[in-house]
Design a protein around this motif. Sequence first.
Motif, mmCIF file in Angstrom:
data_model
loop_
_atom_site.group_PDB
_atom_site.id
_atom_site.type_symbol
_atom_site.label_atom_id
_atom_site.label_comp_id
_atom_site.label_asym_id
_atom_site.label_seq_id
_atom_site.Cartn_x
_atom_site.Cartn_y
_atom_site.Cartn_z
ATOM 1 N N GLN A 222 50.388 26.089 -6.379
ATOM 2 C CA GLN A 222 48.565 26.712 -6.358
ATOM 3 C C GLN A 222 48.175 27.663 -6.909
ATOM 4 O O GLN A 222 47.995 28.203 -6.358
ATOM 5 N N PRO B 19 39.774 19.683 -1.946
ATOM 6 C CA PRO B 19 40.470 20.593 -1.052
ATOM 7 C C PRO B 19 39.688 20.578 0.497
ATOM 8 O O PRO B 19 39.086 19.964 0.480
ATOM 9 N N TRP C 94 42.581 27.025 2.492
ATOM 10 C CA TRP C 94 43.535 27.295 0.588
ATOM 11 C C TRP C 94 43.383 27.473 -0.101
ATOM 12 O O TRP C 94 41.861 28.203 -0.852
ATOM 13 N N ARG C 95 44.505 28.494 -0.288
ATOM 14 C CA ARG C 95 44.402 29.899 -1.528
ATOM 15 C C ARG C 95 45.412 29.252 -2.800
ATOM 16 O O ARG C 95 46.096 28.651 -2.582
ATOM 17 N N TRP C 96 44.300 29.293 -3.672
ATOM 18 C CA TRP C 96 45.315 29.157 -5.507
ATOM 19 C C TRP C 96 44.430 30.557 -5.556
ATOM 20 O O TRP C 96 43.927 30.902 -5.644
ATOM 21 N N ARG D 118 45.375 13.911 1.613
ATOM 22 C CA ARG D 118 44.591 15.429 0.864
ATOM 23 C C ARG D 118 45.359 15.795 -0.312
ATOM 24 O O ARG D 118 44.102 16.196 -1.335
#
Length: 230
Positions: free
Chosen positions: A35, A85, A89-91, A5
């Motif tokens: 992130q 990603p 996924w949260r950025w 990853r």
Amino acid sequence: MATSRLGLPFVAEGQAQPHVTHNEAMDMLDAAFPQIASSATETAAPVNPAEGAAYILPPGAWGFGAVEPGQIALRHGGIWHAITPVPGWRWFVLDEGAARVFDGTAWRPGDVVGAQGGRLGLGAFDAVVDLSGASVSVADLLPARAIILGVSSWVVEAVTGAASYSVGMAGDLSKFGGSLGLAAGSSNVGVVGPFATYSPDAVVVTASGGAFSGGRLGLSVAAIVPGVPV
């Protein structure tokens, strides 16, 4: 060999100076773990990128080495590294004041994304304004198609000329606060009953007891922002 990853390098069996590989992995993890991306819309790489800076690359992005659009470009050791990603996924994106979520195809604005791509997000839309005259209008600070929770204000530099100020919008000039203090550091969390917007609208700062002759004010719109996958 590297992790699937984040692309963190493995220490090979019997390799010389394993601490170098380990330290490189720790540096990359330290940069990626928060992130936080500087932008998800910048197409050109910055001229002097900061070590540890990260960018979510939009279509047409260039100058980020071998990192491709849709990937995250992470600056480490003077070069760009690609992070691929995975769905979910949260950025947080600094220049948007809001999060984006990767749905497996694209980075969608929002804090959560549904199975079919519908999304819901929280946003903080900020501005700093110089005060002069009877009032100052900040165009389009209230976003379109959003639920507005309030507008907070804080005095960055002492306000002069007026006896107080109010924050509102056309038709209700003190909607988010009235008779507010002028000293540097004064602030107001202007919560309201939530209301919907259908087009961008301005936040208006109005002087009371005289016109503004100076000062700077920070403004922040708190909003819930729904969206669709197209």
